[in-house]
Design a protein around this motif. Sequence first.
Motif, PDB file in Angstrom:
ATOM      1  N   ARG A  91       0.711  -1.137  -0.101  1.00 23.29           N
ATOM      2  CA  ARG A  91       0.124   0.039   0.015  1.00 23.29           C
ATOM      3  C   ARG A  91       0.879   1.121  -0.006  1.00 23.29           C
ATOM      4  O   ARG A  91       0.405   2.395  -0.500  1.00 23.29           O
ATOM      5  CB  ARG A  91      -0.756   0.057   1.238  1.00 23.29           C
ATOM      6  CG  ARG A  91      -2.008  -1.061   1.076  1.00 23.29           C
ATOM      7  CD  ARG A  91      -3.289  -0.658   2.046  1.00 23.29           C
ATOM      8  NE  ARG A  91      -4.049   0.325   1.369  1.00 23.29           N
ATOM      9  CZ  ARG A  91      -5.394   0.753   2.256  1.00 23.29           C
ATOM     10  NH1 ARG A  91      -5.656   0.438   3.172  1.00 23.29           N
ATOM     11  NH2 ARG A  91      -5.935   1.821   1.417  1.00 23.29           N
ATOM     12  N   LYS A 107      -0.193  -1.304  -5.124  1.00 22.22           N
ATOM     13  CA  LYS A 107      -0.828  -0.609  -4.464  1.00 22.22           C
ATOM     14  C   LYS A 107      -2.455  -0.900  -4.436  1.00 22.22           C
ATOM     15  O   LYS A 107      -3.059  -1.109  -3.711  1.00 22.22           O
ATOM     16  CB  LYS A 107      -0.645   0.777  -4.388  1.00 22.22           C
ATOM     17  CG  LYS A 107      -1.178   1.696  -3.434  1.00 22.22           C
ATOM     18  CD  LYS A 107      -0.815   3.070  -3.856  1.00 22.22           C
ATOM     19  CE  LYS A 107      -1.680   3.919  -2.836  1.00 22.22           C
ATOM     20  NZ  LYS A 107      -3.212   3.841  -2.951  1.00 22.22           N
ATOM     21  N   GLY A 108      -2.782  -0.996  -6.068  1.00 23.42           N
ATOM     22  CA  GLY A 108      -4.252  -1.147  -6.085  1.00 23.42           C
ATOM     23  C   GLY A 108      -4.697  -2.574  -5.496  1.00 23.42           C
ATOM     24  O   GLY A 108      -5.981  -2.694  -5.138  1.00 23.42           O
ATOM     25  N   ASP A 130      -5.018  -2.517  -1.983  1.00 21.76           N
ATOM     26  CA  ASP A 130      -6.280  -1.609  -1.374  1.00 21.76           C
ATOM     27  C   ASP A 130      -7.356  -2.443  -1.641  1.00 21.76           C
ATOM     28  O   ASP A 130      -8.200  -2.383  -0.654  1.00 21.76           O
ATOM     29  CB  ASP A 130      -6.563  -0.600  -2.486  1.00 21.76           C
ATOM     30  CG  ASP A 130      -5.341   0.546  -1.969  1.00 21.76           C
ATOM     31  OD1 ASP A 130      -4.479   0.401  -1.179  1.00 21.76           O
ATOM     32  OD2 ASP A 130      -5.256   1.560  -2.936  1.00 21.76           O
ATOM     33  N   TRP A 189      -9.927  -3.544   1.413  1.00 24.40           N
ATOM     34  CA  TRP A 189     -11.369  -3.084   1.213  1.00 24.40           C
ATOM     35  C   TRP A 189     -12.394  -4.331   1.292  1.00 24.40           C
ATOM     36  O   TRP A 189     -13.329  -4.396   1.799  1.00 24.40           O
ATOM     37  CB  TRP A 189     -11.577  -2.352  -0.294  1.00 24.40           C
ATOM     38  CG  TRP A 189     -12.886  -2.238  -0.713  1.00 24.40           C
ATOM     39  CD1 TRP A 189     -13.724  -1.084  -0.216  1.00 24.40           C
ATOM     40  CD2 TRP A 189     -13.618  -3.087  -1.836  1.00 24.40           C
ATOM     41  NE1 TRP A 189     -14.878  -1.293  -0.685  1.00 24.40           N
ATOM     42  CE2 TRP A 189     -14.993  -2.211  -1.687  1.00 24.40           C
ATOM     43  CE3 TRP A 189     -13.400  -3.986  -2.366  1.00 24.40           C
ATOM     44  CZ2 TRP A 189     -16.146  -3.012  -2.379  1.00 24.40           C
ATOM     45  CZ3 TRP A 189     -14.493  -4.481  -3.240  1.00 24.40           C
ATOM     46  CH2 TRP A 189     -15.492  -4.024  -3.223  1.00 24.40           C
ATOM     47  N   GLU A 193      -3.425  -2.330   8.009  1.00 23.67           N
ATOM     48  CA  GLU A 193      -3.861  -1.008   8.471  1.00 23.67           C
ATOM     49  C   GLU A 193      -3.001  -0.883   9.609  1.00 23.67           C
ATOM     50  O   GLU A 193      -2.627   0.504   9.903  1.00 23.67           O
ATOM     51  CB  GLU A 193      -5.162  -0.760   8.652  1.00 23.67           C
ATOM     52  CG  GLU A 193      -5.905  -0.815   7.357  1.00 23.67           C
ATOM     53  CD  GLU A 193      -5.494   0.051   6.445  1.00 23.67           C
ATOM     54  OE1 GLU A 193      -4.485  -0.467   5.496  1.00 23.67           O
ATOM     55  OE2 GLU A 193      -5.678   1.290   6.362  1.00 23.67           O
TER      56      GLU A 193
END
Lengths: 308, 261
Positions: free
Chosen positions: A89, A97-98, A101, A105, A169
Amino acid sequence: MQSTLQPEIDISTARHRHRPSQWVASVLVLAIAALIIWTFATNKNVDWGVIMKYLTFPSILDGLWTTIWLTVAAMAIGIVGGVVLASCRLSPNVLLKGAADVYVWFFRGTPLLVQLIFWYNIAIFIPRVEIGIPFTNVTFFSASTNDVVSPLGAALLGLALNEAAYMCEVVRGGLLSVSSGQSEAAQSLGLSGRQTFTQIVLPQAMRAIVPPTGNQVIGMLKGTSLVSVMAVYDLFYSAQAIYTTNGKVIPLLIVACIWYLIITSILYLFQSRLERRFARGIVRPPAKRKSNRQASSRTTVGLEGAAR
Amino acid sequence: MTPTTTVPLVRVAGVTKRFGRLTVLDDVSLEVETGEVVVLIGPSGAGKSTLLRTLNQLEAIDSGAIYVAGELVGYEMVNGTLLHRTKEDITRQRRRIGMVFQQFNLFQHMTALQNVIHAPIKVKRIKSADAKKAGLELLDRVGLADRADHYPSELSGGQQQRVAIARALAMEPEILLFDEPTSALDPELVDEVLRVMRQISEQGQTMMIVTHEMNFAREVADRVVFMADSRIQEIGTPDEIFSTNPNARLRAFLGAVGVKR
Ligand SMILES: Nc1ncnc2c1ncn2[C@@H]1O[C@H](COP(=O)(O)OP(=O)(O)OP(=O)(O)O)[C@@H](O)[C@H]1O
Ligand SMILES: [Mg+2]
């Protein structure tokens, strides 16, 4: 100004005031505590003899072991996955990164229970696992999914994949809490990218990573009870299995809770030690404080330094 | 290539650097000889920090070239093709350049001594005992021998910056870059840092210093570079820059920072 002060007063003899509201609150708390203890002590459904008997019952201990094992394994995979996802990320590579993500999500956006049931039923979705060359008929290995992924495997998979999203996170937040000046200083001293990460950034990020990770471990410990829907004999499902046959629901729930509380307490002690370890340089180790006066003057310096 | 006396230690040749559409360095050229102290002055946003940061590759340049000790920084010619250097090679090139930052950037989880000896041990593979001995000597040189076991959070700003200088010196850099080393300090702490820098310059250390301390610049600089609008406007001896230069931009800047002729 000086003359209006009364030098003979020494505030070290001062006593705390107790406001009436505090007294009322204290009495209320004690009353509620007494009520709860009374309810448990006198309730005929809480049979302490039964509780003590089942606390060390073989199937309960087996379940306890499964719970600990699942927690440790799922957290270990989750943390490694989290570090990988976090570096993706934070990576300049758009594709990495995508992908990270989307992963985060998805796994944070759907209920864990639903995910677990999905993994349990993965065989309906993908009946066979095959290893070969994609889009050709060449296969090296082929087996029924149910043979490869046992309920326990599915439980571990489900918990770990979900955990990785949350740990991502946590780790990312920790890494972002370290100022970019730290890695610039490290790089200009000639440390490699890897050394900069492992020796300079990560140790400082740990201070922000450890407390929420402690939360995650405790959450995982209790979250493992969800695997009872997959007929995995963890602590809770083992207790359930006993009370569905003998009807002693409350004693067995208490047995399970006692064990969860014992492990949580041990984890809590472990976490405090880790936190102290990574607070080096941020909070002065208490052992080195000699006198109150010295300690307070140092604290002032520390705050000044931190404010810059 | 090995450095010879004819090659300047640093050669910045027609360097341009952009951040998006903003040109921060516009065709900047500069040479620094071994042992020289070059002070960069100029208004905020002139590109002084960026110029220093390009030297040890904290910023990549868009065109031109930078050489340190005759070696092209960041790129290499392989069989007639110009390639980016490998990560290992870039790390090696950074070792010869020390940097002192405005915000000190001491490693917060290490004591003063650990800050100083970390890179010598991990990068130069010097034995821990030897590194410690050298580290304590360096801390003594910056007047902080008695603070070796303190964490940065327990040191004043001036002390932290002196540790940062000792840390940079520990790698024995060929050139030492200072980016406004005293700008984050309370006024009464500025002198102790300048004193250490003066002492280092007297020992023949090549230095490039961005600073707003004009008296200090005048005193230690061999040459002063005045930057404004992403370009080098004037280069000269302290006397030429501070006293005799007729450049109106420079005069206005010096007036604004309160330099009297
Ligand atoms: N990472 C960045 N991204 C975008 N713009 C940047 C970046 N770093 C610097 N700049 C811009 O480049 C210009 C030059 O910045 P630089 O920091 O080199 O100036 P300076 O001469 O050091 O100024 P100061 O005296 O304020 O430190 C400024 O306009 C600044 O806003
Ligand atoms: Mg600057």
